[in-house]
Design a protein around this motif. Sequence first.
Motif, PDB file in Angstrom:
ATOM      1  N   THR A 122       2.527 -10.540  -0.089  1.00  0.00           N
ATOM      2  CA  THR A 122       2.186  -9.959  -1.394  1.00  0.00           C
ATOM      3  C   THR A 122       2.472  -8.470  -1.420  1.00  0.00           C
ATOM      4  OG1 THR A 122       0.497 -11.631  -1.858  1.00  0.00           O
ATOM      5  CG2 THR A 122       0.313  -9.534  -3.034  1.00  0.00           C
ATOM      6  N   VAL A 123       2.090  -7.764  -0.364  1.00  0.00           N
ATOM      7  CA  VAL A 123       2.380  -6.328  -0.298  1.00  0.00           C
ATOM      8  C   VAL A 123       3.880  -6.096  -0.295  1.00  0.00           C
ATOM      9  CG1 VAL A 123       2.174  -4.229   1.083  1.00  0.00           C
ATOM     10  CG2 VAL A 123       0.238  -5.778   0.900  1.00  0.00           C
ATOM     11  N   LEU A 124       4.597  -6.874   0.484  1.00  0.00           N
ATOM     12  CA  LEU A 124       6.040  -6.715   0.602  1.00  0.00           C
ATOM     13  C   LEU A 124       6.721  -6.913  -0.755  1.00  0.00           C
ATOM     14  CD1 LEU A 124       8.450  -6.292   2.522  1.00  0.00           C
ATOM     15  CD2 LEU A 124       8.459  -8.768   2.914  1.00  0.00           C
ATOM     16  N   LYS A 125       6.291  -7.907  -1.492  1.00  0.00           N
ATOM     17  CA  LYS A 125       6.875  -8.168  -2.809  1.00  0.00           C
ATOM     18  C   LYS A 125       6.435  -7.124  -3.831  1.00  0.00           C
ATOM     19  CE  LYS A 125       9.074 -12.043  -1.896  1.00  0.00           C
ATOM     20  NZ  LYS A 125      10.544 -12.181  -2.064  1.00  0.00           N
ATOM     21  N   ALA A 126       5.157  -6.791  -3.814  1.00  0.00           N
ATOM     22  CA  ALA A 126       4.603  -5.890  -4.830  1.00  0.00           C
ATOM     23  C   ALA A 126       5.127  -4.471  -4.675  1.00  0.00           C
ATOM     24  CB  ALA A 126       3.077  -5.898  -4.761  1.00  0.00           C
ATOM     25  N   VAL A 127       5.365  -4.041  -3.456  1.00  0.00           N
ATOM     26  CA  VAL A 127       5.846  -2.670  -3.257  1.00  0.00           C
ATOM     27  C   VAL A 127       7.256  -2.513  -3.819  1.00  0.00           C
ATOM     28  CG1 VAL A 127       6.892  -2.966  -0.955  1.00  0.00           C
ATOM     29  CG2 VAL A 127       5.894  -0.762  -1.595  1.00  0.00           C
ATOM     30  N   SER A 128       8.029  -3.585  -3.774  1.00  0.00           N
ATOM     31  CA  SER A 128       9.363  -3.559  -4.369  1.00  0.00           C
ATOM     32  C   SER A 128       9.269  -3.406  -5.889  1.00  0.00           C
ATOM     33  CB  SER A 128      10.118  -4.841  -4.013  1.00  0.00           C
ATOM     34  OG  SER A 128      11.395  -4.857  -4.614  1.00  0.00           O
TER      35      SER A 128
END
Length: 225
Positions: free
Chosen positions: A82-88
């Motif tokens: 989730t962090v990986l996707k959301a930071v993008s």
Amino acid sequence: MRRLFDEELADLDASFTEMGMLVSETIGKSVVAFVNHDRETALEIINSDEQINQREVAIEKKTFEMIALYQPVTIDLREIVTVLKAVSELERMGDHARDVAEATIRVKGTKRSASIEETIATMGEQTRQMVKDILGVYVNDDAQGASVIAANNLSVGQLSHQVRLDVITNIEKDSELATSGTDYLIVAGHLKRIADYVTNIAEWIVYKRTGKIVDLNPGNSSSFV
């Protein structure tokens, strides 16, 4: 090992939230600069865009390191994904805020419409607030709250549609507004895309909480072009 993972995950969440607050602030400043014709602030936003990019790279690096080191599964893995996707999504928002600032540079000396700029200002404030609110929802792991914030995308889309209608009407009355009108449409488009990215983050929060992939605003992105 579990304690170390939890500590690093907390640090990751904090870094994500800090980046999100920076993006929210940048969005607000870019829209204010646009409607106030503030080229100096616009240039500052353009020049500081790299700060957001650097934060994205640092957070992505941290997520990959945690996956390699701890080999998380189930909900732990969902949190990191989730962090990986959301930071993008946050980084893309920052790009759109920069593009709004670039529009501020372009419209110097062109005839403007105060009423359209007022609508854009409202649209910008709603979008900025959506970004800020989604960060709180992320921290609280609130899937229901994520759905509520995503629903606000409809209001932003309606404002974008209103800008389009007003631009057409104004150009029909006064052709000198054609140049600025083009930028109004572009800026409204950037703000609508930011709201779409907030919806994407909301969907990832639901995934994080439930493990389900959902579409919170089906068809909304193209409803008010």
